[in-house]
Motif scaffolding. Structure first.
Motif, short mmCIF file in Angstrom:
data_model
loop_
_atom_site.label_atom_id
_atom_site.label_comp_id
_atom_site.label_asym_id
_atom_site.label_seq_id
_atom_site.Cartn_x
_atom_site.Cartn_y
_atom_site.Cartn_z
N GLN A 7 12.88 20.29 29.49
CA GLN A 7 12.95 19.43 28.32
C GLN A 7 11.93 18.30 28.24
N PRO A 10 8.50 18.84 25.71
CA PRO A 10 8.69 18.77 24.27
C PRO A 10 9.11 17.37 23.81
N ARG A 11 9.95 16.71 24.58
CA ARG A 11 10.38 15.35 24.23
C ARG A 11 9.17 14.42 24.24
N ARG A 14 7.11 15.05 21.14
CA ARG A 14 7.74 14.47 19.95
C ARG A 14 7.55 12.96 19.94
N HIS A 74 1.43 23.97 8.17
CA HIS A 74 2.49 23.16 8.74
C HIS A 74 2.00 21.73 8.89
N ALA A 77 3.78 17.56 13.13
CA ALA A 77 5.01 17.55 13.93
C ALA A 77 5.70 18.90 13.90
N ALA A 78 5.78 19.53 12.74
CA ALA A 78 6.47 20.82 12.63
C ALA A 78 5.76 21.90 13.44
N LEU A 80 4.52 21.63 16.29
CA LEU A 80 4.87 21.52 17.71
C LEU A 80 6.31 21.90 18.01
N GLN A 81 7.10 22.18 17.00
CA GLN A 81 8.51 22.52 17.24
C GLN A 81 8.65 23.89 17.85
#
Length: 81
Positions: A7, A10-11, A14, A74, A77-78, A80-81
């Protein structure tokens, strides 16, 4: 390896994007992405090139397993989801 160890990256990404948005971007930039399935390190390099954003990450901490491809328009931010 547990899910908890997967985790932080990705955190962190973001949080970095949140920092960009908080720095004064009124609207998220959109880009046409064409990033093939590849290890995350390669995809992040392609993301940086295609978005024009700098991505700074310790590639030795990334999994070499291929990730899903990303294509189409995109916002930063989207993507990288």
């Amino acid at each position: 390896m547990t899910i908890a160890t997967l985790q932080p990256l990705p955190r962190a990404l973001r949080c970095a994007l949140f920092g960009l948005a908080a720095a004064g971007s009124a609207a998220a930039a959109e880009h046409d992405f064409a990033i093939p399935s590849a290890p995350l390190a390669e995809q992040l390099r392609a993301y940086a090139k295609q978005s024009g954003l700098q991505v700074d990450v310790d590639e030795s901490r990334l999994s070499p397993a291929p990730r899903a491809a990303l294509g189409g328009r995109h916002d930063d931010a989207a993507a990288l989801q």
